[in-house]
Scaffold this motif. Structure first.
Motif, short mmCIF file in Angstrom:
data_model
loop_
_atom_site.label_atom_id
_atom_site.label_comp_id
_atom_site.label_asym_id
_atom_site.label_seq_id
_atom_site.Cartn_x
_atom_site.Cartn_y
_atom_site.Cartn_z
N LEU A 184 30.02 29.78 81.11
CA LEU A 184 30.22 31.21 81.34
C LEU A 184 30.62 31.49 82.78
CD1 LEU A 184 27.18 32.53 79.27
CD2 LEU A 184 29.58 32.52 78.59
N TRP A 185 29.90 30.86 83.74
CA TRP A 185 30.24 31.05 85.14
C TRP A 185 31.60 30.42 85.46
CZ3 TRP A 185 28.09 34.59 87.95
CH2 TRP A 185 26.77 35.00 87.69
N GLY A 186 31.93 29.32 84.78
CA GLY A 186 33.23 28.70 84.99
C GLY A 186 34.37 29.59 84.52
N LEU A 187 34.15 30.31 83.42
CA LEU A 187 35.18 31.24 82.94
C LEU A 187 35.45 32.34 83.97
CD1 LEU A 187 33.96 31.59 79.25
CD2 LEU A 187 36.15 30.64 79.96
N VAL A 188 34.38 32.83 84.57
CA VAL A 188 34.53 33.88 85.59
C VAL A 188 35.26 33.32 86.82
CG1 VAL A 188 33.28 35.38 87.19
CG2 VAL A 188 32.52 35.16 84.81
N ALA A 189 34.86 32.11 87.23
CA ALA A 189 35.44 31.52 88.44
C ALA A 189 36.92 31.20 88.29
CB ALA A 189 34.67 30.25 88.81
N HIS A 190 37.35 30.88 87.06
CA HIS A 190 38.73 30.47 86.85
C HIS A 190 39.62 31.58 86.30
CE1 HIS A 190 36.86 26.49 87.27
NE2 HIS A 190 38.07 26.04 87.55
N CYS A 191 39.12 32.80 86.27
CA CYS A 191 39.96 33.90 85.82
C CYS A 191 41.09 34.15 86.82
CB CYS A 191 39.13 35.18 85.64
SG CYS A 191 38.29 35.27 84.05
N PRO A 192 42.27 34.48 86.35
CA PRO A 192 43.40 34.70 87.27
C PRO A 192 43.32 36.04 88.01
CG PRO A 192 44.08 35.11 85.01
CD PRO A 192 42.69 34.58 84.94
N GLU A 193 42.37 36.88 87.64
CA GLU A 193 42.20 38.17 88.31
C GLU A 193 40.75 38.31 88.75
OE1 GLU A 193 43.49 41.40 85.91
OE2 GLU A 193 45.32 40.38 85.24
N LEU A 195 37.09 39.73 89.08
CA LEU A 195 36.27 40.44 88.10
C LEU A 195 35.15 41.20 88.80
CD1 LEU A 195 35.89 37.73 85.31
CD2 LEU A 195 37.52 39.60 85.42
N PRO A 196 34.62 42.25 88.17
CA PRO A 196 33.46 42.94 88.73
C PRO A 196 32.28 41.98 88.85
CG PRO A 196 34.45 44.22 86.95
CD PRO A 196 35.08 42.87 86.92
N GLN A 197 31.38 42.26 89.76
CA GLN A 197 30.20 41.44 89.94
C GLN A 197 29.25 41.63 88.76
OE1 GLN A 197 29.58 39.25 92.56
NE2 GLN A 197 31.74 39.68 92.98
N GLY A 198 28.61 40.55 88.37
CA GLY A 198 27.64 40.65 87.28
C GLY A 198 27.42 39.32 86.60
N ARG A 213 30.65 40.02 78.64
CA ARG A 213 30.11 41.22 79.27
C ARG A 213 29.50 40.81 80.61
NH1 ARG A 213 27.11 45.45 75.84
NH2 ARG A 213 29.31 45.99 75.57
N LEU A 214 29.92 41.48 81.66
CA LEU A 214 29.38 41.25 82.99
C LEU A 214 28.33 42.31 83.26
CD1 LEU A 214 32.71 40.48 84.86
CD2 LEU A 214 31.06 38.85 83.96
N GLY A 219 26.35 48.53 86.55
CA GLY A 219 26.67 48.79 85.15
C GLY A 219 27.29 47.58 84.48
N ASP A 220 27.75 47.79 83.26
CA ASP A 220 28.32 46.71 82.45
C ASP A 220 29.85 46.82 82.42
OD1 ASP A 220 25.71 46.05 81.92
OD2 ASP A 220 25.68 46.96 79.93
#
Length: 249
Positions: A184-193, A195-198, A213-214, A219-220
């Motif tokens: 899950l954290w890897g998906l966030v780290a490798h996103c091309p844009e 993302l909000p914190q969460g 869902r972050l 908020g979410d």
């Protein structure tokens, strides 16, 4: 919902497909008639090729007495809930207005056989063994989610396929949440844009992509990550997710 672009694939399930997929999952439902509302806990739902919804309910459920030997004009409301424990677990709502009836045993068996030809489901074996079939002929279908509120005709509903991973989704997302937070954290780290914190939580998966869902202090935020191509098997889903998380090269 944010659509990310790890690939050129921007396909998403149609509202009718999303509505059909809600029925494939063990979601709670409420039957509302002109006189009363009755709760159904995870009814066994299927859709016939003609678009009629079948439900298996406990033999002594009050809804059977409400229908009696005739028919009942009613609305079924299904609450599509996330399979993991989120702060807000409701993903969508589905309303189907139509006519409820209890078919004779022989007709119920034939309907179960017709359904199982396209959707083998061992839960259909409970018919006649503690469960009774109720059918709903839809007049109006409404699906509401992050994408808005959509009016779906009975013909559109009948012709749409449910997502093939509807029943597999829950156990897989819970496994991802409990055993693979690194993914899950890897998906966030490798996103091309950015993302909000969460904290990333698994929200949903279908053949076109994964939803996260972050959950943050402000908020979410829901994020959809599209697969490069539609997945055909659970192995395809796992491979796409691992690759987007940077675990495969």
């Amino acid at each position: 919902m944010i659509l990310l672009l790890p690939s050129t694939n921007l396909s998403v399930p149609s509202p009718a497909e999303r509505a059909r997929s809600v029925l494939a999952r063990p979601n709670p439902a409420t039957v509302t008639s002109s006189d009363r509302s009755l709760h159904l806990t995870g009814p066994v739902c299927h859709t016939t090729p003609q678009g009629e919804v079948t439900l298996l309910v406990p033999d002594r459920h009050m809804v059977l007495a409400e229908i009696g030997a005739g028919t009942l004009e009613a609305t079924l409301e299904f609450t599509d809930t996330a399979p993991v424990d989120l702060r807000d677990s409701t993903r969508s709502l589905l309303w189907i207005n139509g006519t409820l009836r209890v078919p004779p045993r022989s007709e119920a068996r034939n309907l179960a056989l017709a359904v199982s030809d396209q959707d083998p489901d061992e839960r259909l074996l409970d018919l006649g063994h503690g469960r009774t079939m109720v059918t709903l002929a839809p007049d109006l279908v409404v699906h509401s989610d992050h994408d808005g509120c959509h009016l779906i005709t009975p013909a559109e509903f009948a012709g749409a396929p449910a997502d093939p991973f509807g029943r597999w989704e829950g156990p897989w997302l819970r496994h991802l949440e409990d055993s693979h937070p690194d993914v899950l954290w890897g998906l966030v780290a490798h996103c091309p844009e950015p993302l909000p914190q969460g904290r990333p939580r698994p929200l949903g998966v279908d053949r076109h992509g994964l939803r996260l869902r972050l959950e943050g202090p402000e908020g979410d935020h829901d994020v959809r990550i599209c697969f490069r191509r539609p997945a055909r098997t659970p192995d395809d889903v796992a491979h796409e997710v691992q690759q987007m998380a940077g675990l495969l090269h």
